[in-house]
Design an enzyme around this catalytic site. Structure first.
Site, mmCIF file in Angstrom:
data_model
loop_
_atom_site.group_PDB
_atom_site.id
_atom_site.type_symbol
_atom_site.label_atom_id
_atom_site.label_comp_id
_atom_site.label_asym_id
_atom_site.label_seq_id
_atom_site.Cartn_x
_atom_site.Cartn_y
_atom_site.Cartn_z
ATOM 1 N N TYR A 1 8.685 6.621 -2.130
ATOM 2 C CA TYR A 1 9.961 5.959 -1.773
ATOM 3 C C TYR A 1 10.802 5.572 -2.993
ATOM 4 O O TYR A 1 11.876 4.986 -2.859
ATOM 5 C CB TYR A 1 9.691 4.754 -0.878
ATOM 6 C CG TYR A 1 9.400 5.129 0.577
ATOM 7 C CD1 TYR A 1 9.405 6.456 1.002
ATOM 8 C CD2 TYR A 1 9.133 4.164 1.518
ATOM 9 C CE1 TYR A 1 9.140 6.794 2.316
ATOM 10 C CE2 TYR A 1 8.851 4.478 2.849
ATOM 11 C CZ TYR A 1 8.873 5.822 3.238
ATOM 12 O OH TYR A 1 8.611 6.158 4.549
ATOM 13 N N ASN B 1 4.683 4.809 6.759
ATOM 14 C CA ASN B 1 6.051 5.118 7.180
ATOM 15 C C ASN B 1 6.182 4.671 8.628
ATOM 16 O O ASN B 1 5.198 4.305 9.267
ATOM 17 C CB ASN B 1 6.368 6.616 7.011
ATOM 18 C CG ASN B 1 5.454 7.497 7.834
ATOM 19 O OD1 ASN B 1 5.408 7.385 9.060
ATOM 20 N ND2 ASN B 1 4.688 8.340 7.158
ATOM 21 N N GLY C 1 0.054 9.849 -0.378
ATOM 22 C CA GLY C 1 -0.185 8.645 -1.178
ATOM 23 C C GLY C 1 -1.215 7.694 -0.612
ATOM 24 O O GLY C 1 -2.288 8.097 -0.151
ATOM 25 N N THR D 1 6.906 2.171 -4.414
ATOM 26 C CA THR D 1 7.101 2.664 -5.794
ATOM 27 C C THR D 1 6.615 4.099 -5.979
ATOM 28 O O THR D 1 6.643 4.620 -7.103
ATOM 29 C CB THR D 1 6.370 1.762 -6.811
ATOM 30 O OG1 THR D 1 4.945 1.875 -6.598
ATOM 31 C CG2 THR D 1 6.810 0.315 -6.689
ATOM 32 N N GLY D 2 6.162 4.734 -4.931
ATOM 33 C CA GLY D 2 5.739 6.139 -5.052
ATOM 34 C C GLY D 2 6.779 7.061 -4.452
ATOM 35 O O GLY D 2 7.899 7.174 -4.964
ATOM 36 N N ASP E 1 -8.426 2.003 -6.619
ATOM 37 C CA ASP E 1 -8.031 2.715 -5.401
ATOM 38 C C ASP E 1 -8.077 1.718 -4.250
ATOM 39 O O ASP E 1 -9.106 1.070 -4.030
ATOM 40 C CB ASP E 1 -9.027 3.875 -5.164
ATOM 41 C CG ASP E 1 -8.614 4.753 -4.004
ATOM 42 O OD1 ASP E 1 -8.774 5.979 -4.104
ATOM 43 O OD2 ASP E 1 -8.122 4.200 -2.996
ATOM 44 N N ASP F 1 -1.043 6.017 2.148
ATOM 45 C CA ASP F 1 -1.178 6.277 3.594
ATOM 46 C C ASP F 1 -2.216 7.381 3.838
ATOM 47 O O ASP F 1 -3.142 7.251 4.650
ATOM 48 C CB ASP F 1 0.197 6.707 4.117
ATOM 49 C CG ASP F 1 0.386 6.478 5.610
ATOM 50 O OD1 ASP F 1 1.463 6.840 6.103
ATOM 51 O OD2 ASP F 1 -0.537 5.974 6.263
HETATM 52 N N1 APR Z 1 -4.657 3.297 -4.167
HETATM 53 C C1 APR Z 1 -3.730 2.473 -4.728
HETATM 54 N N2 APR Z 1 -2.477 2.861 -5.024
HETATM 55 C C2 APR Z 1 -2.142 4.144 -4.730
HETATM 56 C C3 APR Z 1 -3.042 5.067 -4.127
HETATM 57 C C4 APR Z 1 -4.351 4.582 -3.845
HETATM 58 N N3 APR Z 1 -5.282 5.368 -3.282
HETATM 59 N N4 APR Z 1 -2.384 6.256 -3.944
HETATM 60 C C5 APR Z 1 -1.142 6.081 -4.428
HETATM 61 N N5 APR Z 1 -0.978 4.829 -4.912
HETATM 62 C C6 APR Z 1 0.205 4.215 -5.510
HETATM 63 C C7 APR Z 1 1.293 5.134 -5.970
HETATM 64 O O1 APR Z 1 1.046 5.575 -7.293
HETATM 65 C C8 APR Z 1 2.505 4.190 -5.911
HETATM 66 O O2 APR Z 1 2.562 3.404 -7.078
HETATM 67 O O3 APR Z 1 0.794 3.411 -4.476
HETATM 68 C C9 APR Z 1 2.192 3.255 -4.739
HETATM 69 C C10 APR Z 1 2.951 3.589 -3.453
HETATM 70 O O4 APR Z 1 3.078 4.986 -3.356
HETATM 71 P P1 APR Z 1 3.141 5.762 -1.937
HETATM 72 O O5 APR Z 1 1.781 5.827 -1.369
HETATM 73 O O6 APR Z 1 3.883 7.017 -2.183
HETATM 74 O O7 APR Z 1 3.986 4.793 -0.978
HETATM 75 P P2 APR Z 1 5.551 4.559 -0.877
HETATM 76 O O8 APR Z 1 6.254 4.788 -2.150
HETATM 77 O O9 APR Z 1 5.668 3.222 -0.197
HETATM 78 O O10 APR Z 1 6.036 5.712 0.120
HETATM 79 C C11 APR Z 1 5.620 5.656 1.462
HETATM 80 O O11 APR Z 1 4.797 7.876 1.382
HETATM 81 O O12 APR Z 1 2.660 8.514 1.793
HETATM 82 C C12 APR Z 1 3.901 8.412 2.353
HETATM 83 O O13 APR Z 1 3.470 8.038 4.674
HETATM 84 C C13 APR Z 1 3.925 7.429 3.485
HETATM 85 O O14 APR Z 1 6.112 8.077 4.156
HETATM 86 C C14 APR Z 1 5.379 7.075 3.507
HETATM 87 C C15 APR Z 1 5.738 7.032 2.028
#
Ligand code: APR
Length: 174
Positions: free
Chosen positions: A126, A24, A32, A123-124, A10, A34
């Site tokens: 987005y 964002n 996620g 990769t989440g 994490d 953020d």
């Molecule tokens: N620690 C590490 N990795 C994490 C965690 C965590 N606590 N939570 C999620 N992830 C992973 C997800 O599984 C994914 O592989 O981080 C990666 C990025 O996922 P997101 O957090 O969804 O970020 P992203 O795809 O860049 O999208 C950004 O999502 O949360 C919103 O405000 C954010 O609008 C923005 C968008």
């Protein structure tokens, strides 16, 4: 060139100088990574983000750019917020994703951070395919001209860890 590692974990629990937030452009939080950073880091992070919005980023942080705040209650000293591109099959935004890693390291150098933890940006929510996201992350960080000496990619699943480990191995010989 920094030492690169991929670990399962994490991002909010990483004992490094700086962790990178997959933010964002509003800088006002989300889900996620953020959401976890703001939830566990506490209100000082959001307060610092609001101050950045009021002072330098009135229209939000542009995609591919990075900016640092306090890490609040987290073990890290700083959070480097960067905005990844949203995946789109029609247009190649790889350079914007590479810019997230490059600009985050530039900000880390400005801070004097020596250890940095990255999530798998974009990769989440987005939607960026993990294998391509991992390739861009590893290639960009390995090619970066930075004083950071330890970079860890912190992956939230075994699948993501395996993909990043493979990307590191593939790039090793490059
Ligand atoms: N620690 C590490 N990795 C994490 C965690 C965590 N606590 N939570 C999620 N992830 C992973 C997800 O599984 C994914 O592989 O981080 C990666 C990025 O996922 P997101 O957090 O969804 O970020 P992203 O795809 O860049 O999208 C950004 O999502 O949360 C919103 O405000 C954010 O609008 C923005 C968008």
């Amino acid at each position: 060139m920094p030492e690169l590692r991929a670990v399962r974990g994490d991002i909010t629990e990483q004992h490094v100088d700086a962790i990178v937030n997959a933010a964002n452009s509003s800088l006002l939080g989300g889900g996620g990574v953020d959401g976890a950073i703001h939830r566990r880091g506490g209100p000082d992070i959001l307060a610092a983000c609001r101050a950045l919005r009021a002072s330098h980023y009135g229209r939000g942080l542009p995609t591919g750019q990075a900016v640092a705040t306090t890490a609040g209650n987290l073990p890290a000293r700083w959070v480097i917020h960067t905005v990844g591109p949203v995946w789109s099959a029609g247009t190649d935004k790889s350079e914007l994703l590479a810019s997230c890693y490059r600009e985050s390291l530039r900000v880390a150098d400005e801070l004097g951070a020596k250890s940095v933890a990255f999530p798998a940006i974009s990769t989440g929510v987005y939607g960026w395919p993990l294998d391509d996201g991992a390739r861009i992350a590893v290639e960009t960080v390995r090619a970066a001209d930075t004083a950071v000496d330890q970079v860890r990619f912190v992956l939230f699943s075994d699948d993501a860890l395996a993909i990043f480990a493979a990307a590191l191995a593939a790039n090793q010989g490059a």
